[in-house]
Motif scaffolding. Sequence first.
Motif, PDB file in Angstrom:
ATOM      1  N   THR A 558       0.851  -1.184   0.000  1.00  0.00           N
ATOM      2  CA  THR A 558       0.000   0.000   0.000  1.00  0.00           C
ATOM      3  C   THR A 558       0.893   1.243   0.000  1.00  0.00           C
ATOM      4  N   PHE A 559       0.575   2.203  -0.838  1.00  0.00           N
ATOM      5  CA  PHE A 559       1.448   3.371  -0.967  1.00  0.00           C
ATOM      6  C   PHE A 559       0.613   4.627  -1.182  1.00  0.00           C
ATOM      7  N   HIS A 575       5.498   3.787   1.186  1.00  0.00           N
ATOM      8  CA  HIS A 575       4.794   2.514   1.041  1.00  0.00           C
ATOM      9  C   HIS A 575       5.124   1.595   2.207  1.00  0.00           C
ATOM     10  N   LEU A 612       4.947  -1.970  -5.216  1.00  0.00           N
ATOM     11  CA  LEU A 612       3.804  -1.075  -5.036  1.00  0.00           C
ATOM     12  C   LEU A 612       2.564  -1.752  -5.615  1.00  0.00           C
TER      13      LEU A 612
END
Length: 844
Positions: A558-559, A575, A612
């Motif tokens: 998650t970023f 991230h 990512l």
Amino acid sequence: MSLWGLVSKMPPEKLQRLYVDFPQHLRHLLGDWLENQPWEFLVGSDTFCCNMASALLSATVQRLQASAGKQGEGSAILQHISTLESIYQRDPLKLVATFKQILQGEKKAVMEQFRHLPMPFHWKQEEMKFNTALQRLQHRVGETRLLREALQPGAEAGQVSLHNLIDAPASGTGQSEALATLLQETVGELEATQALVLKRIQIWKRQQQLAGNGAPFEESLAPLQERCESLVDIYSQLQQEVGAAGGELEPKARAVLISRLDEVLRTLVTSSFLVEKQPPQVLKTQTKFQAGVRFLLGLRFLGAPAKPPLVRADMVTEKQARELSMPQGPGAGTESTGEIINNTVALENSIPGNCCSALFKNLLLKKIKRCERKGTESVTEEKCAVLFSTSFTLGPNKLPIQLQALSLPLVVIVHGNQDNNAKATILWDNAFSEMDRVPFVVAERVPWEKMCETLNLKFMAEVGTNRGLLPEHFLFLAQKIFNDNSLSMEAFQHRSVSWSQFNKEILLGRGFTFWQWFDGVLDLTKRCLRSYWSDRLIIGFISKQYVTSLLLNEPDGTFLLRFSDSEIGGITIAHVIRGQDGSPQIENIQPFSAKDLSIRSLGDRIRDLAQLKNLYPKKPKDEAFRSHYKPEQMGKDGRGYVPATIKMTVERDQPLPTLEPQMPTMVTTYDLGMAPDSSMNMQLSPDMVSQVYPPHSHSMPSYQTLSREDMLSTFQEPHLQMPPNLSQINLPFDQAHPQGLLPCPSQEHAVSTPEPLLCSDVTMAEESCLSQPIRGFPQGTWVGEDMFPPLLPPTEQDLTKLLLEGQGESGGGSMGTQPLLQPSHYGQSGISLSHLDLRANPSW
């Protein structure tokens, strides 16, 4: 939106008490037509008001009948309308009073519920106020003419009887005195109407200045020209009446009337000379620029002279501008403070354009003579202006007229590196100056809420987007400019910000001011990130501590995207990764500059990084960024070359636990003569592998090549402790606290290295994060823009109160010292991190 548009959204029971004298269902038939009639500007019971009231009654009945027919209303409604007409025909002014009361009640109800009235409603009200005053003036002039003719010998009886319609003077007063009284009242109404025009001109000037910061602006001067010309017509008619009255007026009264009329004309003429096209407010010497002026009354007074007057442009200082604003200020011979080339243009009438103007197409400021500055004031805080002046004779008496108009304040620079600070001076002056001020005085301290509106307006205009800043963005900006980590928006609501905080004081632990940093974000977003911001893919204005609170509980990969806090004009990717022990860590990739993104776009860089996965909170990255990916190029190009592929990687000491298969390689053409960027790796086809490339400018020296003394001299930080052996520097990336680092108790001890080991656009920084959740924010969510009303542009707050008298618009604790978490190091794109950078850069 109209006033009725808001009233119709309110519960009907809230407004029932307003419709006692006029049925509510008939009010609905009138809709927004009612607010577009001059009910509120018919004051009194004279002939003019009675005539207007009768005309409005007829128009109201016609409107009701037409609306009832369109909506298929029955005969009962039409009968009701007919009954109302018969009632109000006896006293039309009673209908005026009824509608006036209804509209005032509706405005009050809207203010209570919505906190403001619609801006179009204010503009319409101002327009109706002027038009009604102009119609009253025309009616008064007609009455004056009839009364004067009635006083002349041989006047017909029908003309004399008209005097009964005029408000009669006191008993025993002669008709000559009645004529003098009527003329004085009419001149007084002309002066009051002129004040409305002058106020509207000032509002136009203020809007023009706010447009310099990005506010919407209606540039057309045609409506103002029509108003000025209509008042000149009234002036001419009244002057004729005073002259024709002759012996009917006492010499003293006649002289007073002529003096008052001349002052009206002089004020109108001098106020109608305006700078229509402003010169650049940040003006560089030896650079061509344009400007233009317009004389609103030129078509009436200049006609077609054999030799049109010349308009001259001269540079004046702030002190000279103040002298010009004084009643006995210097004339056209004011000394110029700078040499402007091509500074004279003829003031000519344009019949097709229906205007009188002068356009300077090739102005050039050759040099500037600086004046003495106050205290710590820098050259980029020194404000000047361009003075436009002309003179000509008016009328058969050859009355000399001199016209002058000052441009908006501008800052003169001689080098491009002064541009940033000069823009700050202009932004502050445009946003916070007052109308009719002493040139160029501006507040030294302003409310933070007004600063938020200004920054939002500037951001949207500069970037070219309709997506403004959100409340959370303003919270981060407030924490930055005030150096206050309070987590409550209310903590900053009533605070004020000074000019020094905006662009004189260096931010704590940084080498730049707040505006220099914000302007860097503006430039980066405008050049490279407009579409990403407009698609709401960038959170941007958010602290690293808040990023930690958002991402720590999110899945791997998650970023989010945020603007660099420690560099000017950089954006970074934060991230979630998993350490060897399985604990979540937040990694921030080295910020990308505009130069980096011009080589490979942000979308393609995100696609390159397989680690990512989801844009915060849970949007797959391909779904979010697919429209920003560059299409693939397959096969050889038109010249027979095999394209090279530029691809971004982030190197780490320890491999990630799991990696998804990488996306198909994107192929882009690349000039092999260019030095590749530090954040890129070149992947070439097999037949090109053997070629040798020049070393890139971002290469990182190896620590093994330095002596221990060189290493020790490089790291001179108060809170760093060197290990006894240089080999201890080679630590695993995911190790907790390196033994050679002592936790920094406070950010105030962090200082930037004066001589960085790396070049300026390859900066690495250590980060100290908060160990406890941040209060005042929901965890795991980012507030959307539609949860908050959009910010109103400054024009609504600054200008609404100037349109109509009496109708204005309404318009947590400190974090303290927190314990540090494990430092989360920055992955450095395209550069090996096998050697830690131990410089103590401040946290982002």
